[in-house]
Design a protein around this motif. Sequence first.
Motif, short mmCIF file in Angstrom:
data_model
loop_
_atom_site.label_atom_id
_atom_site.label_comp_id
_atom_site.label_asym_id
_atom_site.label_seq_id
_atom_site.Cartn_x
_atom_site.Cartn_y
_atom_site.Cartn_z
N LYS A 148 -9.92 21.11 -12.43
CA LYS A 148 -8.91 20.87 -13.47
C LYS A 148 -8.36 22.20 -14.00
O LYS A 148 -7.17 22.32 -14.29
CB LYS A 148 -9.50 20.03 -14.60
N MET A 149 -9.22 23.20 -14.10
CA MET A 149 -8.76 24.54 -14.50
C MET A 149 -7.75 25.08 -13.50
O MET A 149 -6.71 25.63 -13.88
CB MET A 149 -9.95 25.50 -14.57
N PHE A 150 -8.04 24.93 -12.21
CA PHE A 150 -7.11 25.41 -11.19
C PHE A 150 -5.75 24.72 -11.34
O PHE A 150 -4.70 25.36 -11.22
CB PHE A 150 -7.67 25.16 -9.79
N HIS A 154 -2.26 26.55 -12.51
CA HIS A 154 -1.37 26.62 -11.34
C HIS A 154 -1.91 27.57 -10.26
O HIS A 154 -1.18 28.41 -9.72
CB HIS A 154 0.04 27.05 -11.76
N VAL A 155 -3.20 27.41 -9.97
CA VAL A 155 -3.82 28.20 -8.90
C VAL A 155 -3.61 27.45 -7.58
O VAL A 155 -4.09 26.32 -7.42
CB VAL A 155 -5.33 28.41 -9.16
N ASP A 156 -2.90 28.06 -6.66
CA ASP A 156 -2.61 27.43 -5.37
C ASP A 156 -3.83 27.56 -4.47
O ASP A 156 -4.24 28.66 -4.11
CB ASP A 156 -1.39 28.10 -4.73
N LEU A 157 -4.42 26.43 -4.11
CA LEU A 157 -5.64 26.43 -3.30
C LEU A 157 -5.35 26.39 -1.81
O LEU A 157 -6.20 26.79 -1.00
CB LEU A 157 -6.52 25.23 -3.69
N THR A 158 -4.19 25.93 -1.41
CA THR A 158 -3.88 25.77 0.01
C THR A 158 -3.92 27.11 0.72
O THR A 158 -3.17 28.03 0.39
CB THR A 158 -2.49 25.13 0.19
N THR A 200 -17.45 39.19 -1.33
CA THR A 200 -16.77 38.81 -2.57
C THR A 200 -15.46 39.57 -2.75
O THR A 200 -14.51 39.04 -3.33
CB THR A 200 -17.68 39.04 -3.79
N ARG A 201 -15.39 40.80 -2.25
CA ARG A 201 -14.16 41.59 -2.37
C ARG A 201 -13.02 41.02 -1.53
O ARG A 201 -11.85 41.35 -1.73
CB ARG A 201 -14.39 43.05 -1.93
N SER A 202 -13.35 40.14 -0.58
CA SER A 202 -12.31 39.52 0.26
C SER A 202 -11.73 38.26 -0.37
O SER A 202 -10.77 37.70 0.15
CB SER A 202 -12.91 39.17 1.63
N ALA A 203 -12.30 37.83 -1.49
CA ALA A 203 -11.96 36.51 -2.05
C ALA A 203 -10.71 36.55 -2.91
O ALA A 203 -10.60 37.35 -3.84
CB ALA A 203 -13.14 35.98 -2.87
N ASP A 204 -9.79 35.63 -2.62
CA ASP A 204 -8.67 35.38 -3.54
C ASP A 204 -9.18 34.67 -4.79
O ASP A 204 -8.67 34.89 -5.89
CB ASP A 204 -7.61 34.49 -2.87
N ILE A 205 -10.16 33.80 -4.57
CA ILE A 205 -10.80 33.05 -5.66
C ILE A 205 -12.30 33.22 -5.51
O ILE A 205 -12.87 32.95 -4.45
CB ILE A 205 -10.43 31.55 -5.60
N LEU A 206 -12.95 33.68 -6.57
CA LEU A 206 -14.39 33.93 -6.56
C LEU A 206 -15.05 33.06 -7.62
O LEU A 206 -14.68 33.13 -8.80
CB LEU A 206 -14.66 35.41 -6.83
N ILE A 207 -16.00 32.24 -7.19
CA ILE A 207 -16.73 31.35 -8.10
C ILE A 207 -18.21 31.75 -8.04
O ILE A 207 -18.80 31.79 -6.95
CB ILE A 207 -16.56 29.87 -7.69
N VAL A 249 -14.88 43.43 -15.14
CA VAL A 249 -13.96 42.65 -14.30
C VAL A 249 -12.69 42.25 -15.05
O VAL A 249 -11.66 41.96 -14.43
CB VAL A 249 -14.70 41.40 -13.75
N LYS A 250 -12.73 42.25 -16.38
CA LYS A 250 -11.64 41.65 -17.16
C LYS A 250 -10.28 42.30 -16.94
O LYS A 250 -9.25 41.67 -17.15
CB LYS A 250 -11.97 41.62 -18.64
N ASP A 251 -10.24 43.57 -16.53
CA ASP A 251 -8.95 44.21 -16.28
C ASP A 251 -8.57 44.23 -14.80
O ASP A 251 -7.54 44.81 -14.43
CB ASP A 251 -8.96 45.64 -16.83
N LYS A 252 -9.42 43.60 -13.97
CA LYS A 252 -9.17 43.61 -12.53
C LYS A 252 -8.72 42.25 -12.01
O LYS A 252 -7.90 42.14 -11.10
CB LYS A 252 -10.43 44.06 -11.79
N ALA A 253 -9.28 41.20 -12.60
CA ALA A 253 -8.95 39.84 -12.17
C ALA A 253 -7.59 39.41 -12.71
O ALA A 253 -7.14 39.89 -13.75
CB ALA A 253 -10.02 38.87 -12.63
N ARG A 254 -6.97 38.47 -12.01
CA ARG A 254 -5.72 37.87 -12.51
C ARG A 254 -6.03 36.78 -13.53
O ARG A 254 -5.39 36.66 -14.57
CB ARG A 254 -4.92 37.30 -11.33
N LEU A 255 -7.04 35.97 -13.19
CA LEU A 255 -7.52 34.92 -14.09
C LEU A 255 -9.03 35.05 -14.17
O LEU A 255 -9.70 35.27 -13.14
CB LEU A 255 -7.15 33.53 -13.56
#
Length: 285
Positions: A148-150, A154-158, A200-207, A249-255
């Motif tokens: 639901k957060m995604f 508007h996080v595009d998962l495709t 992890t450095r390769s991830a567009d989305i990291l959980i 991480v707070k100044d590096k991540a987009r979200l």
Amino acid sequence: MTTLIDGKALAKKTNEITQQRVSSLAHQGITPGIAVVIVGEDPASLIYTRNKHRKAQKLGIYSVLNQFPATISQAELLTEIDRLNADEQIDGILVQQPLPVQIDPAVVTQAIAPDKDVDGLNPLNLGKLFAGEGGHYPVACTPRGIMKMFSEYHVDLTGANVVIVGRSILVGKPMLALLNNANATVTLAGSRTKNLSALTRSADILIVATGVPQLIKEADVKDGAVVIDVGINRLPSGKLAGDVDFAGVKDKARLLTPVPGGVGPMTIASLMEQTVDLAQWRHHG
């Protein structure tokens, strides 16, 4: 510029919709019901279950909180679950973990009727999720809240490259299935994965859901990544911290999700939402 994902605000919005649905069902003579079962005196579990109980009552959901001593046998607990399975007032059953050593969590999870499995952990429901089946069935509440957060942000998962660190049945595995069903490319890793930082450095989305405080540092995150921190840990100082080094991480991540105030509120909101789903599906199909 990093945007913090406001889990509290999204949970409030979700709960308002849930409350409206509860009111609508009430006009049809239907009151959604949840039973939360806790065994023992684990302080964190006691706080968490009481919060769930209070939130359900506030939303107009019928809620029962059944607490048993840590000495209860597995057979006695299974008898209680059977009783709740047969209780017409109860649409969702949740057994709070951790459980004492004499009780096998897998046996308990399997004992909950699939159509009352509000945590989405019964093997039948997990199997449907991994098979990508349509139709109505519950899914694990934390992954549901993250999805639901995604959507909200508007996080595009495709086609996105997603790395999940943490292989638990509560978060990592159902999260893998949900993202895979949403056409993301998903890697499931653990805290012992070799060359974890490179992955992890390769991830567009990291959980991240490991229970290891501040495992993920600034150097482990790709510029502009979406970072979801599921962990909540109490440090020796008494301060709460996630599995991600927030300051780094707070100044590096987009979200980025904060801890607290990120994933946690959405887990409870999703639990309430799913309880209403189960009631609706039971009465209306």
